[in-house]
Design an enzyme around this catalytic site. Structure first.
Site, mmCIF file in Angstrom:
data_model
loop_
_atom_site.group_PDB
_atom_site.id
_atom_site.type_symbol
_atom_site.label_atom_id
_atom_site.label_comp_id
_atom_site.label_asym_id
_atom_site.label_seq_id
_atom_site.Cartn_x
_atom_site.Cartn_y
_atom_site.Cartn_z
ATOM 1 N N GLN A 123 6.396 -1.229 6.314
ATOM 2 C CA GLN A 123 6.184 0.202 6.514
ATOM 3 C C GLN A 123 5.223 0.421 7.669
ATOM 4 O OE1 GLN A 123 6.083 2.623 2.895
ATOM 5 N NE2 GLN A 123 4.211 3.572 3.668
ATOM 6 N N GLY A 124 5.675 1.096 8.718
ATOM 7 C CA GLY A 124 4.856 1.359 9.896
ATOM 8 C C GLY A 124 4.398 2.806 9.929
ATOM 9 N N SER A 126 0.588 3.901 8.859
ATOM 10 C CA SER A 126 -0.841 4.044 9.161
ATOM 11 C C SER A 126 -1.183 3.532 10.559
ATOM 12 C CB SER A 126 -1.680 3.276 8.141
ATOM 13 O OG SER A 126 -1.520 3.814 6.847
ATOM 14 N N SER A 158 1.702 -4.203 5.462
ATOM 15 C CA SER A 158 1.807 -5.304 4.496
ATOM 16 C C SER A 158 3.066 -6.120 4.736
ATOM 17 C CB SER A 158 1.826 -4.750 3.071
ATOM 18 O OG SER A 158 0.666 -4.000 2.811
ATOM 19 N N GLU A 241 6.862 5.478 -3.440
ATOM 20 C CA GLU A 241 5.640 4.702 -3.640
ATOM 21 C C GLU A 241 4.812 5.270 -4.777
ATOM 22 O OE1 GLU A 241 1.851 3.074 -0.968
ATOM 23 O OE2 GLU A 241 3.576 3.996 -0.023
ATOM 24 N N GLU A 369 -8.706 10.434 -3.215
ATOM 25 C CA GLU A 369 -9.179 11.769 -2.830
ATOM 26 C C GLU A 369 -8.013 12.649 -2.371
ATOM 27 O OE1 GLU A 369 -12.415 8.888 -2.760
ATOM 28 O OE2 GLU A 369 -10.426 8.922 -1.861
#
Length: 389
Positions: A123-124, A126, A158, A241, A369
């Site tokens: 997964q690209g 962040s 990851s 997710e 948060e």
């Protein structure tokens, strides 16, 4: 239905007894990257041949199990201490959910069978300046005929070192407001201009990677959804997710993590201590509640705008508390364990390392948060949080 489920449970139990490797924990501790990849692909193929690899997919693509059957499958795999599908996780959950919800028929026919054949995804999303505030991403994709030229950097990817394909978010309209100029791509990781660098962690692992993109060309046919509408597509990925994946993880937490914790308390001779018993009872209650929430979410009985965030927040913080308690109970001896089986879950019984790893769930995929903000604003209808200066 009860008889059918009982028969299915017995079938899964027999299969696990015959196929779950008994020595995998020792064999997957301190192992090389090549051996890790070989084992993970072999275990995935084993599950796929039994029809257990993608039970949550639609029947026409190789899945079709009911939620009740999935719960039985995941609970029995965990109870028999089966390895987790760590390497295939993004492909069978995030990539598949995105393609099924927003991909073209050609994209589905290209990639869903390939995932079943062992295609690995990363997964690209962040970036160094766009983590919890994902909409602040700076990676650009410039249209050039029937291609997009991509430049930028991704981080915390990851499994990026082993990936064949990437779910990529990039900014295609630099003048649009943050969420309105982003597009969603499928990027071939063998494309020229991609450099993957492992990030060595304090624990010695290199689970995460940085991905550098220099004039990487992506065919326009690999665009998922409309151009500049990638933020909406990304919600399908994040929804998987925070939702569907939780069904498996909740069963593993209850059938592996909690069992490991009780065994640790017994080894430490504190199982009959009233304070310890109270903590264990509280964990069991919370795990039962988590299972119920996951089932309602997956079955569609829970359709609130923030329900997936509730489940993600509940699971991640419960995992953190449970592994923290395991680290406390294991004492100094547990603090000297320096390696864990690489194909295990976040609850391997190496408690200090598990506790460190539990922060993976309270930060990525939307920090706790962020989840609380979503729950407050979308779920409870509270006023929006003021924008920062």
């Amino acid at each position: 239905m009860t008889e059918d489920i009982d028969a299915f449970r017995e079938h899964v139990r027999r299969w696990c007894a015959e196929h779950v490797p008994t020595d995998w924990r020792a064999a997957q501790t301190g192992v090389s990257d090549d051996e890790y990849v070989r084992f993970q692909k072999s275990w995935f193929a084993e599950l796929h041949s039994a029809g257990f690899a993608v039970p949550h997919w639609p029947p026409e693509w190789g899945g079709g199990m009911s939620v009740a059957e999935q719960i039985v499958l995941y609970s029995e795999l965990a109870a028999h201490d089966a390895p987790r599908l760590v390497l295939a996780f993004v492909g069978i959950h995030h990539a598949a959910s995105t393609l099924l919800a927003a991909g073209t028929e050609d994209q589905r026919r290209r990639h869903l069978p390939a995932i079943l054949d062992g295609e690995i995804w990363v997964q690209g999303f962040s970036e160094p300046e766009a983590g919890s505030d994902l909409a602040a991403l700076r990676t650009t994709a410039r249209r050039a005929g029937d291609e997009f030229v991509v430049n930028g950097q991704k981080v915390w990817a990851s499994g990026g070192l082993h990936a064949d394909w990437c779910l990529l978010l990039a900014r295609t309209d630099p003048d649009a407001k943050k969420r309105h100029g982003i597009s969603y791509f499928l990027m071939d990781m063998t494309s020229p201009g991609i450099e993957v660098r492992p990030i060595r962690q304090a624990t010695g692992e290199s689970h995460f990677c940085e991905v550098f993109l220099n004039d990487v060309r992506i065919p326009a046919a690999n665009l998922v959804g409309p151009e500049n509408k990638g933020w909406q597509v990304a919600q399908e990925t994040l929804g998987a997710e925070r939702g569907m994946t939780m069904l498996e993880l909740a069963e593993r937490l209850g059938n592996a993590g909690f069992r490991w914790l009780v065994a640790e308390c017994e080894r430490a001779g504190v199982l009959t201590d009233s304070l310890v018993a109270d903590r264990l009872a509280q964990f069991e209650i919370e795990i039962t509640g988590l299972r119920g929430l996951c089932r309602e979410l997956v079955e569609g009985r829970s359709d609130g705008p923030a329900d997936a965030s509730v489940v993600k927040l509940f699971y991640s913080e419960l995992l953190q508390r449970l592994t923290d308690f395991g680290a406390e109970i294991s004492g100094l001896a547990g603090h000297t364990v320096l390696a864990k089986p690489i194909s295990s879950g976040w609850e391997s019984g190496a408690w200090v390392l598990d506790f460190i790893g539990s922060w993976e769930w309270t930060i990525p995929g939307g920090a706790s948060e962020i989840q609380r903000t979503i729950i407050g604003e979308r779920g409870l209808g509270l006023p929006r949080e003021p924008a920062g200066a």
